[in-house]
Design an enzyme around this catalytic site. Structure first.
Site, PDB file in Angstrom:
ATOM      1  N   HIS A 141       0.819  -1.216   0.000  1.00 58.31           N
ATOM      2  CA  HIS A 141       0.000   0.000   0.000  1.00 58.31           C
ATOM      3  C   HIS A 141       0.853   1.267   0.000  1.00 58.31           C
ATOM      4  O   HIS A 141       0.346   2.347  -0.284  1.00 58.31           O
ATOM      5  CB  HIS A 141      -0.976   0.000   1.186  1.00 58.31           C
ATOM      6  CG  HIS A 141      -0.369   0.343   2.505  1.00 58.31           C
ATOM      7  ND1 HIS A 141       0.106  -0.612   3.371  1.00 58.31           N
ATOM      8  CD2 HIS A 141      -0.173   1.534   3.113  1.00 58.31           C
ATOM      9  CE1 HIS A 141       0.573  -0.015   4.459  1.00 58.31           C
ATOM     10  NE2 HIS A 141       0.421   1.280   4.331  1.00 58.31           N
ATOM     11  N   ASP A 174      -0.220  -7.600   1.327  1.00 56.24           N
ATOM     12  CA  ASP A 174       0.282  -6.227   1.438  1.00 56.24           C
ATOM     13  C   ASP A 174       1.804  -6.251   1.603  1.00 56.24           C
ATOM     14  O   ASP A 174       2.337  -6.021   2.692  1.00 56.24           O
ATOM     15  CB  ASP A 174      -0.392  -5.530   2.628  1.00 56.24           C
ATOM     16  CG  ASP A 174      -0.149  -4.029   2.643  1.00 56.24           C
ATOM     17  OD1 ASP A 174       0.377  -3.506   1.648  1.00 56.24           O
ATOM     18  OD2 ASP A 174      -0.493  -3.387   3.664  1.00 56.24           O
ATOM     19  N   SER A 205       4.360   2.887   8.632  1.00 55.33           N
ATOM     20  CA  SER A 205       3.579   2.139   7.672  1.00 55.33           C
ATOM     21  C   SER A 205       4.556   1.520   6.678  1.00 55.33           C
ATOM     22  O   SER A 205       5.378   2.205   6.077  1.00 55.33           O
ATOM     23  CB  SER A 205       2.620   3.096   6.959  1.00 55.33           C
ATOM     24  OG  SER A 205       1.599   2.412   6.314  1.00 55.33           O
TER      25      SER A 205
END
Length: 377
Positions: free
Chosen positions: A163, A223, A318
């Site tokens: 992502h 992911d 992230s």
């Protein structure tokens, strides 16, 4: 003749007969049926033990691939990805790419070395103690910002979340390695009367953005992504790779660790929340906790971690690593191993106290090694 050359000739034959239903639909690691009727997966030939062994034997003997086996491979051909032809390989014969595994297992491959310290949540880590940490830099709306993190796994590759890359290939242009405090030109620490400083950071461009073929943004599945740097970055005191769970034993250990570490600057899609590299402890949770929290089944490809302390997840990046020390390839001293990747929905600072879903790296070592082999080490 090299195996690759022999295969090139063989592929010329296989292309003619590769228009079957299986080859038209297959993608990397898709389920398939071998010409013998066995269940398998669509894999590059170097990741299929039986095919690699058969071709190696032919090469050593200086022989062409027998006609009957060439016919078998024609029928087994299931696709071409990253310029490499893939074959339906029986599940029991799938292996990690030998060249990449040799790299990871080389005695000179200095991965996962770390300085131990007692860590309380949100505390600054020691200078150069987590040398694999990477910052991903994006150019958006005329402004350069760090919006995700990652981890160095070799001189040419950064492991991060899909992502952080999907739809952002034109914005994501640079990786920073060896960083500690973002705002300072030089990172130093006082040790008695002496000041010790880390070497300068290294900013390096990106040659390839490699996203998992089955990444599903809506359901946060697969992911995971690799970023191939546009040049090799030599290992230094403050720039070194983290280890990966490349053995079955390490893969299984992911479910046995009670407490993990997340390390980062809190970089998310909203920017960085910390100027300095921080670390926090996060507990492993049963998958049922995440199933209940997110109202869906949690597969083995994800780990359920965190919850309780609202601030725990704020310290991770992230796309950054979920890590823990573990015995690595029989070495006496534990090495830091990246067992997970901070995924979407995890970095929710100050919001509801939910456990987060992390990509389970052990389930993707096959993909990592195949992707590195296909795109050059």
């Amino acid at each position: 003749m090299m195996i690759a050359s022999s295969l090139a000739v063989l592929y010329g034959i296989a292309i003619v007969s590769s228009m079957g239903v299986q080859s038209a639909r297959a993608d990397y690691a898709d389920d398939c049926t071998t010409p013998d009727g066995d269940q398998g997966q669509c894999m590059p030939f170097s990741s299929c033990r039986t095919i690699e062994e058969r071709l190696t034997e032919a090469q050593k003997a200086g022989q062409k691939v027998p006609a009957d086996y060439a016919s078998y491979l024609q029928k087994a051909l299931c696709g071409e990805f990253n310029g490499v032809r893939h074959f339906c390989c029986p599940s029991a014969n799938i292996q990690h790419n030998s060249k990449v595994m040799s790299l990871f297992k080389d005695e000179n491959f200095d991965c996962g070395n770390f300085l131990s310290q007692r860590v309380s949540n949100g505390y600054e880590v020691k200078l150069s103690s987590r040398p694999w940490m990477a910052l991903l830099r994006y150019q958006q709306f005329g402004e350069s910002r760090f919006l995700c993190g990652g981890a160095m796994i070799s001189e040419r590759y950064i492991l991060t979340a899909a992502h952080c890359v999907h739809g952002l290939q034109n914005d994501l242009y640079e990786i920073r390695l060896g960083e500690h405090r973002i705002s300072t030109e030089e990172d130093c620490r006082q040790q008695g009367r002496k000041k010790k400083c880390a070497p300068p950071v290294v900013n390096v461009g990106i040659e390839k953005h490699l996203i998992h073929e089955k990444y599903d943004a809506r359901h946060i599945m697969h992911d995971i992504a690799l970023l191939k740097l546009n040049r090799s970055v030599p290992f230094q005191k403050h720039i070194k790779p983290i280890c990966l769970p490349i053995t079955d034993e390490l893969k299984e250990k992911a479910e046995q660790i009670s407490t993990y570490f997340v390390t980062g600057w809190g970089t998310t899609e909203n920017g960085s929340s910390s100027d300095v590299l921080l670390q926090a402890n996060v507990p492993l949770q049963p998958r049922s906790a995440c199933s209940q929290a997110y109202r869906r089944a949690v597969p083995l490809s994800q780990l359920c971690v965190g919850g309780g302390d609202l601030q725990d997840s704020c310290k991770g990046d992230s796309g950054g690593p979920l890590q823990a020390p573990a015995q690595y390839l029989g070495e006496y001293a534990p090495k830091m191993v990246e067992f997970g990747i901070v995924s979407q929905g995890v970095v929710t600072c100050g919001q509801i106290s939910l456990p987060g879903l992390y990509t389970n790296v052990g389930e993707y070592v096959q993909w990592i090694t195949d992707t590195m082999a296909s795109n050059g080490l």
